[in-house]
Design a protein around this motif. Structure first.
Motif, mmCIF file in Angstrom:
data_model
loop_
_atom_site.group_PDB
_atom_site.id
_atom_site.type_symbol
_atom_site.label_atom_id
_atom_site.label_comp_id
_atom_site.label_asym_id
_atom_site.label_seq_id
_atom_site.Cartn_x
_atom_site.Cartn_y
_atom_site.Cartn_z
ATOM 1 N N GLU A 95 27.108 12.077 40.200
ATOM 2 C CA GLU A 95 26.106 11.387 41.113
ATOM 3 C C GLU A 95 26.243 11.481 42.561
ATOM 4 O O GLU A 95 27.521 11.462 43.045
ATOM 5 C CB GLU A 95 25.880 9.900 40.670
ATOM 6 C CG GLU A 95 25.434 9.648 39.230
ATOM 7 C CD GLU A 95 25.095 8.028 39.003
ATOM 8 O OE1 GLU A 95 25.271 7.365 40.235
ATOM 9 O OE2 GLU A 95 25.094 7.705 37.936
ATOM 10 N N ALA A 110 24.651 11.008 46.698
ATOM 11 C CA ALA A 110 23.586 10.394 47.473
ATOM 12 C C ALA A 110 22.573 11.144 47.955
ATOM 13 O O ALA A 110 21.397 10.756 48.307
ATOM 14 C CB ALA A 110 24.363 9.568 48.907
ATOM 15 N N GLY A 135 16.721 7.159 40.487
ATOM 16 C CA GLY A 135 15.884 6.072 40.564
ATOM 17 C C GLY A 135 15.023 5.926 41.985
ATOM 18 O O GLY A 135 15.339 6.844 42.984
ATOM 19 N N TYR A 136 14.254 5.204 42.309
ATOM 20 C CA TYR A 136 13.284 5.257 43.402
ATOM 21 C C TYR A 136 13.200 3.533 43.842
ATOM 22 O O TYR A 136 13.394 2.678 43.034
ATOM 23 C CB TYR A 136 11.947 5.803 43.195
ATOM 24 C CG TYR A 136 11.888 7.210 42.966
ATOM 25 C CD1 TYR A 136 11.909 8.123 44.199
ATOM 26 C CD2 TYR A 136 11.969 7.660 41.593
ATOM 27 C CE1 TYR A 136 11.760 9.490 43.928
ATOM 28 C CE2 TYR A 136 11.839 8.874 41.631
ATOM 29 C CZ TYR A 136 11.646 9.823 42.511
ATOM 30 O OH TYR A 136 11.706 11.334 42.562
ATOM 31 N N THR A 137 13.182 3.293 45.180
ATOM 32 C CA THR A 137 12.871 2.220 45.791
ATOM 33 C C THR A 137 11.747 2.362 46.693
ATOM 34 O O THR A 137 11.724 3.409 47.236
ATOM 35 C CB THR A 137 13.950 1.687 46.151
ATOM 36 O OG1 THR A 137 13.999 0.441 46.791
ATOM 37 C CG2 THR A 137 14.634 2.395 47.559
ATOM 38 N N THR A 138 11.118 1.160 47.122
ATOM 39 C CA THR A 138 9.972 1.137 48.187
ATOM 40 C C THR A 138 10.450 0.833 49.476
ATOM 41 O O THR A 138 11.298 -0.160 49.751
ATOM 42 C CB THR A 138 9.104 -0.073 47.854
ATOM 43 O OG1 THR A 138 8.288 0.275 46.666
ATOM 44 C CG2 THR A 138 7.782 0.108 48.830
ATOM 45 N N GLN A 139 10.219 1.899 50.544
ATOM 46 C CA GLN A 139 10.894 1.649 51.738
ATOM 47 C C GLN A 139 9.822 1.492 52.783
ATOM 48 O O GLN A 139 8.797 2.060 52.853
ATOM 49 C CB GLN A 139 11.665 2.862 52.281
ATOM 50 C CG GLN A 139 12.271 2.605 53.622
ATOM 51 C CD GLN A 139 12.987 4.030 53.705
ATOM 52 O OE1 GLN A 139 12.317 4.966 53.999
ATOM 53 N NE2 GLN A 139 14.282 4.083 53.891
ATOM 54 N N GLN A 185 8.043 5.643 48.536
ATOM 55 C CA GLN A 185 9.049 5.603 47.570
ATOM 56 C C GLN A 185 10.246 6.664 47.918
ATOM 57 O O GLN A 185 10.130 7.921 48.186
ATOM 58 C CB GLN A 185 8.275 6.116 46.253
ATOM 59 C CG GLN A 185 7.388 5.179 45.752
ATOM 60 C CD GLN A 185 7.875 3.728 45.451
ATOM 61 O OE1 GLN A 185 8.977 3.527 44.455
ATOM 62 N NE2 GLN A 185 7.482 2.494 45.794
ATOM 63 N N ALA A 197 14.363 8.051 46.917
ATOM 64 C CA ALA A 197 15.394 7.985 45.981
ATOM 65 C C ALA A 197 16.362 7.356 46.152
ATOM 66 O O ALA A 197 16.765 7.288 47.391
ATOM 67 C CB ALA A 197 15.641 9.714 45.546
ATOM 68 N N THR A 198 16.848 6.461 45.098
ATOM 69 C CA THR A 198 18.057 5.516 45.407
ATOM 70 C C THR A 198 19.416 6.598 45.426
ATOM 71 O O THR A 198 20.503 5.986 45.809
ATOM 72 C CB THR A 198 18.156 4.633 44.313
ATOM 73 O OG1 THR A 198 18.293 5.117 43.119
ATOM 74 C CG2 THR A 198 17.021 3.615 44.439
ATOM 75 N N GLY A 199 19.333 7.859 44.773
ATOM 76 C CA GLY A 199 20.625 8.647 44.599
ATOM 77 C C GLY A 199 20.067 10.000 43.532
ATOM 78 O O GLY A 199 18.964 9.845 43.459
#
Length: 385
Positions: free
Chosen positions: A95, A97, A136-140, A209, A211-213
């Motif tokens: 994994e 970043a 994974g994804y997160t909303t920025q 959206q 990516a978290t990593g």
């Protein structure tokens, strides 16, 4: 041809005789030779056994045969090793970043060690197999702003200022106007503003959206080998010393005539002795022709250690064994070894083991020194379910 037959018959008789001896070991020898070597009488027994067998169980106490008393002299050991190789692939996951090749390669070693308990070796990284995906994804959330200068204007009138503007294809809304005087004129005796400009600020909220990593999978490939001791040949030698009969004390002459039945009893005794020897020879021949050629093993107490638990006889015309009635019954991994004479006749053919869970069938692959195959009844049972 006749001499060869006589040798086989002698070997069978010797085997049968050794089985009849009270001190005979629990293992059955693969060959037995009675000979006089340089004036020394010997019996040599040869055993081919799996690794981990204690050779002490092969030693027998002194025994008598054919006018000699035989005593254990020494045991020799010869290990038969094997070496096999195959191609192996192992997948590694890392994994990072960033989705950056240099960052990813820094996490991957050029080579790794491979060990599956049987085969070992070193595998090299195959760069063509790298595959990277988002973990994974997160909303920025954020905002975008723009500043616009409007002028010169004759007055500070909001009608000159647009309510919206665009930036990079996005519509921004007016949030603030800063009026500035950029010119003045004398009106009577007083200086008065006569020219203006507006500094308009526009803004809009954003969300995206990200990516978290990142997760990268890579394959390591190479040749691995398996090596070790396949079986061990033990040669157990017994040296014989001639039995010297003790002469009995001379008896007083008997005047009474011997009964008339003494001669017939001696003749009957000789006939019975010949019949017993003939039966013993036939037993030896039968034993040689029907010796066990399928060995069943289960794992021992340490890796690559197997325990022999049963022997069966299988014919080339019926390549199968039935272990469903074995006591004790093996419930875990079972290894099946076909001895070389049988494996040689069955190379390329299928062999079947009747187990309580299922009939396990596999192809005989080799005949030297023997064909070895393992299967796990617990896996068979899970597949059946």
């Amino acid at each position: 041809m006749k001499l060869k037959y006589i040798k086989h018959l002698a070997l069978c008789a010797a085997l049968a005789l050794s089985l009849a001896l009270p001190g005979f070991a629990s293992a059955v020898p693969d060959s037995l030779v009675v000979e006089n070597l340089n004036g020394q009488q010997r019996i040599t027994k040869t055993y081919v056994l799996p690794p981990g067998t204690d050779p002490e169980i092969l030693k027998e106490p002194s025994f008598e045969y054919d006018g000699f008393t035989y005593t254990w002299a020494f045991t020799t050991k010869e290990e038969h090793t094997f070496l096999d190789s195959k191609s192996a692939t192992q997948t590694v996951t890392v994994e990072t970043a960033k989705k950056d090749l240099n960052t990813i390669l820094a996490q991957l070693a050029p080579t790794i060690l491979y060990d599956d308990g049987e085969y070992t070796g070193e595998l090299a990284l195959d760069h063509t197999t790298l595959s990277t995906v988002a973990a994974g994804y997160t909303t920025q959330r954020g905002s975008v702003t723009a500043t616009k200068t409007i002028g010169p204007l004759d007055r500070n009138d909001m009608s000159y200022v647009p309510a919206t503007t665009t930036k990079n294809g996005r519509t921004l809304t007016l949030v603030n106007v800063d009026w500035q005087v950029i010119g003045a004129d004398v009106v009577g005796d007083v200086m008065a503003p006569c020219s203006y400009q507006a500094i308009a600020t526009y803004s809009a909220s954003t969300s995206s959206q990200v990516a978290t990593g990142y997760v990268t999978t890579a394959e390591y490939k190479g040749e691995v080998v398996a090596e070790g001791v396949e079986n061990i040949t033990y040669t157990v030698v017994y040296v014989g010393s001639e039995i010297v009969p003790v002469e009995p004390e001379p008896a007083e002459p008997v005047q009474q005539a011997l009964p008339s039945f003494v001669l017939p009893m001696a003749v009957i005794g000789g006939i019975l002795m010949l019949a017993a020897l003939a039966g013993l020879g036939m037993f030896g021949v039968r034993l040689f022709l029907h010796r066990k050629n399928v060995y069943i093993y289960v794992p021992g107490d340490s890796p690559r250690d197997y325990k022999l638990i049963a022997k069966f006889r299988a014919e080339p015309e019926e390549p199968e064994v039935d272990i469903r009635n074995m006591v004790p019954y093996p419930e875990t991994v079972i290894a099946v070894e076909l001895k070389r004479p049988l494996a040689k006749k069955l190379v390329g053919q299928t062999f079947t083991v009747h187990h309580r869970t299922a009939d396990y069938t596999y192809t005989v692959l080799r005949d030297r020194p023997a064909d070895w195959h393992e299967f796990d009844p617990t896996e068979e049972k899970e597949d059946a379910i």
